[in-house]
Design a protein around this motif. Sequence first.
Motif, PDB file in Angstrom:
ATOM      1  N   ILE A  65     -34.697  18.104 -26.599  1.00 40.10           N
ATOM      2  CA  ILE A  65     -35.922  18.867 -26.378  1.00 40.10           C
ATOM      3  C   ILE A  65     -36.755  18.713 -27.646  1.00 40.10           C
ATOM      4  N   VAL A  66     -38.044  18.458 -27.469  1.00 44.08           N
ATOM      5  CA  VAL A  66     -38.938  18.328 -28.619  1.00 44.08           C
ATOM      6  C   VAL A  66     -39.996  19.411 -28.561  1.00 44.08           C
ATOM      7  N   ASP A  67     -40.626  19.644 -29.688  1.00 42.31           N
ATOM      8  CA  ASP A  67     -41.684  20.632 -29.784  1.00 42.31           C
ATOM      9  C   ASP A  67     -42.777  20.325 -28.759  1.00 42.31           C
ATOM     10  N   LYS A  68     -43.225  21.329 -28.082  1.00 42.27           N
ATOM     11  CA  LYS A  68     -44.321  21.284 -27.096  1.00 42.27           C
ATOM     12  C   LYS A  68     -43.970  20.582 -25.793  1.00 42.27           C
ATOM     13  N   ALA A  69     -42.733  20.122 -25.611  1.00 36.26           N
ATOM     14  CA  ALA A  69     -42.317  19.552 -24.324  1.00 36.26           C
ATOM     15  C   ALA A  69     -42.176  20.687 -23.320  1.00 36.26           C
ATOM     16  N   THR A  70     -42.300  20.374 -22.046  1.00 36.04           N
ATOM     17  CA  THR A  70     -42.209  21.399 -21.015  1.00 36.04           C
ATOM     18  C   THR A  70     -40.857  21.432 -20.311  1.00 36.04           C
ATOM     19  N   VAL A  71     -39.956  20.512 -20.689  1.00 36.49           N
ATOM     20  CA  VAL A  71     -38.605  20.517 -20.127  1.00 36.49           C
ATOM     21  C   VAL A  71     -37.693  19.673 -21.022  1.00 36.49           C
ATOM     22  N   GLY A  72     -36.424  20.056 -21.095  1.00 37.56           N
ATOM     23  CA  GLY A  72     -35.445  19.233 -21.803  1.00 37.56           C
ATOM     24  C   GLY A  72     -35.159  17.983 -20.995  1.00 37.56           C
ATOM     25  N   ILE A  73     -34.574  16.968 -21.641  1.00 37.79           N
ATOM     26  CA  ILE A  73     -34.281  15.715 -20.951  1.00 37.79           C
ATOM     27  C   ILE A  73     -32.857  15.246 -21.234  1.00 37.79           C
ATOM     28  N   ARG A  74     -32.311  14.464 -20.302  1.00 33.16           N
ATOM     29  CA  ARG A  74     -31.078  13.719 -20.526  1.00 33.16           C
ATOM     30  C   ARG A  74     -31.481  12.389 -21.131  1.00 33.16           C
ATOM     31  N   LEU A  75     -30.658  11.864 -22.010  1.00 34.07           N
ATOM     32  CA  LEU A  75     -30.973  10.605 -22.676  1.00 34.07           C
ATOM     33  C   LEU A  75     -30.078   9.476 -22.189  1.00 34.07           C
ATOM     34  N   CYS A  76     -30.658   8.311 -22.040  1.00 34.76           N
ATOM     35  CA  CYS A  76     -29.928   7.080 -21.814  1.00 34.76           C
ATOM     36  C   CYS A  76     -29.731   6.467 -23.199  1.00 34.76           C
ATOM     37  N   HIS A  77     -28.490   6.157 -23.564  1.00 34.76           N
ATOM     38  CA  HIS A  77     -28.253   5.674 -24.931  1.00 34.76           C
ATOM     39  C   HIS A  77     -27.041   4.750 -24.987  1.00 34.76           C
ATOM     40  N   PRO A  78     -27.056   3.815 -25.956  1.00 35.99           N
ATOM     41  CA  PRO A  78     -25.881   2.953 -26.130  1.00 35.99           C
ATOM     42  C   PRO A  78     -24.702   3.769 -26.663  1.00 35.99           C
ATOM     43  N   ALA A  79     -23.506   3.321 -26.409  1.00 41.14           N
ATOM     44  CA  ALA A  79     -22.295   4.029 -26.849  1.00 41.14           C
ATOM     45  C   ALA A  79     -22.257   4.214 -28.359  1.00 41.14           C
ATOM     46  N   SER A  80     -22.868   3.310 -29.106  1.00 40.38           N
ATOM     47  CA  SER A  80     -22.851   3.407 -30.571  1.00 40.38           C
ATOM     48  C   SER A  80     -23.805   4.485 -31.093  1.00 40.38           C
ATOM     49  N   ASP A  81     -24.680   5.013 -30.250  1.00 37.13           N
ATOM     50  CA  ASP A  81     -25.640   6.043 -30.640  1.00 37.13           C
ATOM     51  C   ASP A  81     -25.090   7.394 -30.202  1.00 37.13           C
ATOM     52  N   THR A  82     -24.318   8.005 -31.069  1.00 38.75           N
ATOM     53  CA  THR A  82     -23.675   9.275 -30.740  1.00 38.75           C
ATOM     54  C   THR A  82     -23.688  10.216 -31.934  1.00 38.75           C
ATOM     55  N   LEU A  83     -23.667  11.497 -31.640  1.00 43.96           N
ATOM     56  CA  LEU A  83     -23.572  12.522 -32.684  1.00 43.96           C
ATOM     57  C   LEU A  83     -22.142  13.002 -32.862  1.00 43.96           C
ATOM     58  N   ILE A  84     -21.216  12.484 -32.084  1.00 47.32           N
ATOM     59  CA  ILE A  84     -19.834  12.950 -32.118  1.00 47.32           C
ATOM     60  C   ILE A  84     -19.180  12.474 -33.414  1.00 47.32           C
ATOM     61  N   VAL A  85     -19.243  13.342 -34.396  1.00 51.42           N
ATOM     62  CA  VAL A  85     -18.680  13.051 -35.712  1.00 51.42           C
ATOM     63  C   VAL A  85     -17.869  14.251 -36.171  1.00 51.42           C
ATOM     64  N   GLY A  86     -17.054  14.062 -37.143  1.00 50.74           N
ATOM     65  CA  GLY A  86     -16.276  15.168 -37.682  1.00 50.74           C
ATOM     66  C   GLY A  86     -16.959  15.797 -38.876  1.00 50.74           C
ATOM     67  N   ASN A  87     -16.365  16.844 -39.386  1.00 53.35           N
ATOM     68  CA  ASN A  87     -16.782  17.478 -40.628  1.00 53.35           C
ATOM     69  C   ASN A  87     -18.227  17.978 -40.597  1.00 53.35           C
ATOM     70  N   THR A  88     -18.602  18.665 -39.508  1.00 58.42           N
ATOM     71  CA  THR A  88     -19.925  19.270 -39.436  1.00 58.42           C
ATOM     72  C   THR A  88     -19.793  20.776 -39.362  1.00 58.42           C
ATOM     73  N   PHE A  89     -20.863  21.442 -39.648  1.00 57.72           N
ATOM     74  CA  PHE A  89     -20.940  22.896 -39.588  1.00 57.72           C
ATOM     75  C   PHE A  89     -20.591  23.382 -38.180  1.00 57.72           C
ATOM     76  N   ILE A  90     -19.784  24.428 -38.073  1.00 53.76           N
ATOM     77  CA  ILE A  90     -19.412  25.005 -36.776  1.00 53.76           C
ATOM     78  C   ILE A  90     -20.285  26.233 -36.541  1.00 53.76           C
ATOM     79  N   LEU A  91     -21.063  26.194 -35.461  1.00 50.84           N
ATOM     80  CA  LEU A  91     -21.902  27.331 -35.084  1.00 50.84           C
ATOM     81  C   LEU A  91     -21.066  28.262 -34.219  1.00 50.84           C
ATOM     82  N   ALA A  92     -20.712  29.403 -34.775  1.00 51.16           N
ATOM     83  CA  ALA A  92     -19.819  30.349 -34.110  1.00 51.16           C
ATOM     84  C   ALA A  92     -20.436  30.892 -32.824  1.00 51.16           C
ATOM     85  N   TYR A  93     -19.580  31.306 -31.903  1.00 50.46           N
ATOM     86  CA  TYR A  93     -20.056  31.960 -30.691  1.00 50.46           C
ATOM     87  C   TYR A  93     -20.879  33.185 -31.072  1.00 50.46           C
TER      88      TYR A  93
END
Length: 157
Positions: free
Chosen positions: A91-119
Amino acid sequence: MINQATVWVGLALGAQLVGAGPATGGDQIPAGMTEAEYYQVFQSPTGNIFCIFLPDQGRFPAGVRCDLKELTNRPPAPPTCKDLWGDAFSIVDKATVGIRLCHPASDTLIVGNTFILAYGATWKVEVMTCTSATSGVTCVNRGGHGFTISREAQRLF
């Protein structure tokens, strides 16, 4: 893994955390990373959702992207998508709806050692806000548009 240069471009902006705070009880910021950089990326307590704030870079407005490590109901990809589909959202600023992304397998945010946002905690950077709950993560722009995602369900609004 997403290119580190792409991830950390322009991340000198600080994130604001509201609510329950880190689930880890005391975060260790990785060597070579500033506090501002560390808090620009977060993961859900289960480690299934990873999100990043992307600052306004002129050509692209500020936004949030979140990736699901696992999902139980991957929708069929549109004919125009020859890569992965259904596990990345934006979702970007001023957009009117969120979107699903088409992306290559190498383009991922799935990494370790990141901040955990608690429930129950809310993460806010500039005009973007994400809230973590046991039912998933909801991210919205200043207009209230965005997405709610979890392993079981994804909703764009």
